[in-house]
Design a protein around this motif. Sequence first.
Motif, PDB file in Angstrom:
ATOM      1  N   GLY A   1       3.723   2.057  -6.035  1.00  0.00           N
ATOM      2  CA  GLY A   1       2.666   1.623  -6.933  1.00  0.00           C
ATOM      3  C   GLY A   1       1.279   1.990  -6.436  1.00  0.00           C
ATOM      4  N   ILE A   2       0.276   1.520  -7.179  1.00  0.00           N
ATOM      5  CA  ILE A   2      -1.114   1.907  -6.939  1.00  0.00           C
ATOM      6  C   ILE A   2      -1.847   0.782  -6.211  1.00  0.00           C
ATOM      7  N   PHE A   3      -2.187   1.017  -4.953  1.00  0.00           N
ATOM      8  CA  PHE A   3      -2.949   0.088  -4.122  1.00  0.00           C
ATOM      9  C   PHE A   3      -3.389   0.851  -2.879  1.00  0.00           C
ATOM     10  N   LEU A   4      -4.185   0.218  -2.048  1.00  0.00           N
ATOM     11  CA  LEU A   4      -4.598   0.787  -0.764  1.00  0.00           C
ATOM     12  C   LEU A   4      -4.096  -0.120   0.348  1.00  0.00           C
ATOM     13  N   SER A   5      -3.309   0.433   1.250  1.00  0.00           N
ATOM     14  CA  SER A   5      -2.790  -0.326   2.387  1.00  0.00           C
ATOM     15  C   SER A   5      -3.865  -0.434   3.464  1.00  0.00           C
ATOM     16  N   ASP A   6      -3.546  -1.132   4.544  1.00  0.00           N
ATOM     17  CA  ASP A   6      -4.479  -1.235   5.665  1.00  0.00           C
ATOM     18  C   ASP A   6      -4.818   0.142   6.228  1.00  0.00           C
ATOM     19  N   MET A   7      -3.797   1.009   6.373  1.00  0.00           N
ATOM     20  CA  MET A   7      -4.053   2.350   6.876  1.00  0.00           C
ATOM     21  C   MET A   7      -4.901   3.150   5.900  1.00  0.00           C
ATOM     22  N   ASP A   8      -4.657   2.986   4.609  1.00  0.00           N
ATOM     23  CA  ASP A   8      -5.471   3.666   3.595  1.00  0.00           C
ATOM     24  C   ASP A   8      -6.931   3.227   3.700  1.00  0.00           C
TER      25      ASP A   8
ATOM     26  N   THR B   1       0.252   7.356 -16.316  1.00  0.00           N
ATOM     27  CA  THR B   1      -0.491   6.175 -16.734  1.00  0.00           C
ATOM     28  C   THR B   1      -1.611   5.917 -15.744  1.00  0.00           C
ATOM     29  N   ILE B   2      -2.832   5.769 -16.235  1.00  0.00           N
ATOM     30  CA  ILE B   2      -3.966   5.458 -15.367  1.00  0.00           C
ATOM     31  C   ILE B   2      -4.015   3.952 -15.157  1.00  0.00           C
ATOM     32  N   VAL B   3      -3.939   3.539 -13.904  1.00  0.00           N
ATOM     33  CA  VAL B   3      -3.909   2.119 -13.547  1.00  0.00           C
ATOM     34  C   VAL B   3      -5.330   1.664 -13.213  1.00  0.00           C
ATOM     35  N   ASP B   4      -5.802   0.621 -13.876  1.00  0.00           N
ATOM     36  CA  ASP B   4      -7.143   0.100 -13.587  1.00  0.00           C
ATOM     37  C   ASP B   4      -7.107  -1.256 -12.899  1.00  0.00           C
ATOM     38  N   GLN B   5      -5.922  -1.649 -12.444  1.00  0.00           N
ATOM     39  CA  GLN B   5      -5.772  -2.889 -11.682  1.00  0.00           C
ATOM     40  C   GLN B   5      -4.822  -2.615 -10.529  1.00  0.00           C
ATOM     41  N   ALA B   6      -5.315  -2.676  -9.296  1.00  0.00           N
ATOM     42  CA  ALA B   6      -4.496  -2.372  -8.131  1.00  0.00           C
ATOM     43  C   ALA B   6      -3.325  -3.335  -8.038  1.00  0.00           C
ATOM     44  N   LYS B   7      -2.189  -2.832  -7.583  1.00  0.00           N
ATOM     45  CA  LYS B   7      -0.971  -3.630  -7.481  1.00  0.00           C
ATOM     46  C   LYS B   7      -1.105  -4.674  -6.382  1.00  0.00           C
ATOM     47  N   GLN B   8      -0.639  -5.888  -6.690  1.00  0.00           N
ATOM     48  CA  GLN B   8      -0.570  -6.943  -5.696  1.00  0.00           C
ATOM     49  C   GLN B   8       0.809  -6.882  -5.047  1.00  0.00           C
ATOM     50  N   VAL B   9       0.859  -6.536  -3.758  1.00  0.00           N
ATOM     51  CA  VAL B   9       2.126  -6.377  -3.054  1.00  0.00           C
ATOM     52  C   VAL B   9       2.507  -7.685  -2.393  1.00  0.00           C
ATOM     53  N   LEU B  10       3.760  -8.111  -2.565  1.00  0.00           N
ATOM     54  CA  LEU B  10       4.252  -9.360  -1.995  1.00  0.00           C
ATOM     55  C   LEU B  10       4.067  -9.368  -0.486  1.00  0.00           C
ATOM     56  N   GLY B  11       3.483 -10.461   0.020  1.00  0.00           N
ATOM     57  CA  GLY B  11       3.297 -10.599   1.460  1.00  0.00           C
ATOM     58  C   GLY B  11       1.975 -10.072   1.948  1.00  0.00           C
ATOM     59  N   MET B  12       1.149  -9.503   1.031  1.00  0.00           N
ATOM     60  CA  MET B  12      -0.145  -8.985   1.434  1.00  0.00           C
ATOM     61  C   MET B  12      -1.157 -10.112   1.463  1.00  0.00           C
ATOM     62  N   THR B  13      -2.147  -9.985   2.338  1.00  0.00           N
ATOM     63  CA  THR B  13      -3.257 -10.925   2.375  1.00  0.00           C
ATOM     64  C   THR B  13      -4.510 -10.178   2.029  1.00  0.00           C
ATOM     65  N   GLY B  14      -5.469 -10.891   1.456  1.00  0.00           N
ATOM     66  CA  GLY B  14      -6.727 -10.246   1.118  1.00  0.00           C
ATOM     67  C   GLY B  14      -6.620  -9.352  -0.095  1.00  0.00           C
ATOM     68  N   GLY B  15      -5.666  -9.613  -1.012  1.00  0.00           N
ATOM     69  CA  GLY B  15      -5.601  -8.838  -2.239  1.00  0.00           C
ATOM     70  C   GLY B  15      -4.845  -7.557  -2.066  1.00  0.00           C
ATOM     71  N   ALA B  16      -5.124  -6.606  -2.972  1.00  0.00           N
ATOM     72  CA  ALA B  16      -4.367  -5.355  -3.005  1.00  0.00           C
ATOM     73  C   ALA B  16      -4.591  -4.516  -1.775  1.00  0.00           C
ATOM     74  N   ALA B  17      -5.684  -4.745  -1.081  1.00  0.00           N
ATOM     75  CA  ALA B  17      -5.972  -3.955   0.109  1.00  0.00           C
ATOM     76  C   ALA B  17      -5.695  -4.775   1.359  1.00  0.00           C
ATOM     77  N   GLY B  18      -4.707  -5.642   1.329  1.00  0.00           N
ATOM     78  CA  GLY B  18      -4.442  -6.544   2.433  1.00  0.00           C
ATOM     79  C   GLY B  18      -3.540  -5.982   3.491  1.00  0.00           C
ATOM     80  N   ASP B  19      -2.943  -6.903   4.241  1.00  0.00           N
ATOM     81  CA  ASP B  19      -2.178  -6.540   5.431  1.00  0.00           C
ATOM     82  C   ASP B  19      -0.773  -6.102   5.041  1.00  0.00           C
ATOM     83  N   LEU B  20      -0.432  -4.841   5.344  1.00  0.00           N
ATOM     84  CA  LEU B  20       0.915  -4.321   5.086  1.00  0.00           C
ATOM     85  C   LEU B  20       1.684  -4.110   6.388  1.00  0.00           C
ATOM     86  N   THR B  21       1.255  -4.779   7.459  1.00  0.00           N
ATOM     87  CA  THR B  21       1.895  -4.544   8.749  1.00  0.00           C
ATOM     88  C   THR B  21       3.371  -4.916   8.714  1.00  0.00           C
ATOM     89  N   GLN B  22       3.660  -6.133   8.212  1.00  0.00           N
ATOM     90  CA  GLN B  22       5.059  -6.552   8.142  1.00  0.00           C
ATOM     91  C   GLN B  22       5.836  -5.686   7.175  1.00  0.00           C
TER      92      GLN B  22
END
Length: 283
Positions: free
Chosen positions: A138-145, A198-219
């Motif tokens: 999906g469309i989001f930015l991870s911590d590394m991104d 499809t152009i996405v205008d709302q970043a995906k909320q990933v389960l287990g992330m903190t701080g929204g779509a750009a949260g912690d994806l370490t786990q």
Amino acid sequence: MTAKATIDEVAPQGAAPRDASQIVISDWSRRELPPKFAGERLNRYQVVIRQSVLNQIHRHGQGAQEIEVCGVLVGNVHHDASGPWLYVEHAIEGNHATGRAAQVTFTADTWTHIQGVMDRDFPDRRILGWYHTHPGFGIFLSDMDLFIQENFFPEPWQVALVYDPKAKEEGMFLWKQGKPDTDRFLVEADAPPEEVTTIVDQAKQVLGMTGGAAGDLTQYDARLESIERRQRLILTLLAAIGLLALAWPLIVTALLPNLMQRRHAPPPINLPSDDPTSRPVRY
């Protein structure tokens, strides 16, 4: 672009948060958008990207659907009566980048390749940002991104494009109030679209992330690494079983004669009837 800056160097403490509204119009040339965008042009910063560039990015992502791939967006920033706008005219694929299922990293060789192409083919253009794929995520930015965006593309006019080749979705991220956030973009039809997305205008909320779509994806990344390790182990075991299956007939052929010889007892010795040892002895 060949050296990595620290976050403090890019955004010192106390500085205003990065935002596209910080773009200084006088720094950029005047250029009008084509009339066909009338009615779609907003009175603020806006991104325009050529369809041919999207086609190139889609082909790049479709060619490696099991790992992330990346590259940079090339063009320039202009302004018109409605404000600044970014024009993406080309893309350079990030050769030598290291990609996994949920992470991609620019290497020194990647930047050497990109800078070489910029010097040779686009000396009058700028690196406007970057693109990368999220195959199936999906469309989001991870911590590394976010780390890459903050350290390599920190200017308020630089952007990030995320493309999911499996879901056929894509989204553009602009700097808004100190963080990259999704925003609609315009497409210049300089070529027929090779894929409908499809152009996405709302970043995906990933389960287990903190701080929204750009949260912690370490786990999340750790779990993916564990799955990848198990997959490698299974593949190794399957390869060993396959080799054993191929070699088994040879092993049996080599050992079978010896085993058969050991199983069969030696034949009995029949003495002839006139053998003196078989006659009774008389005294």
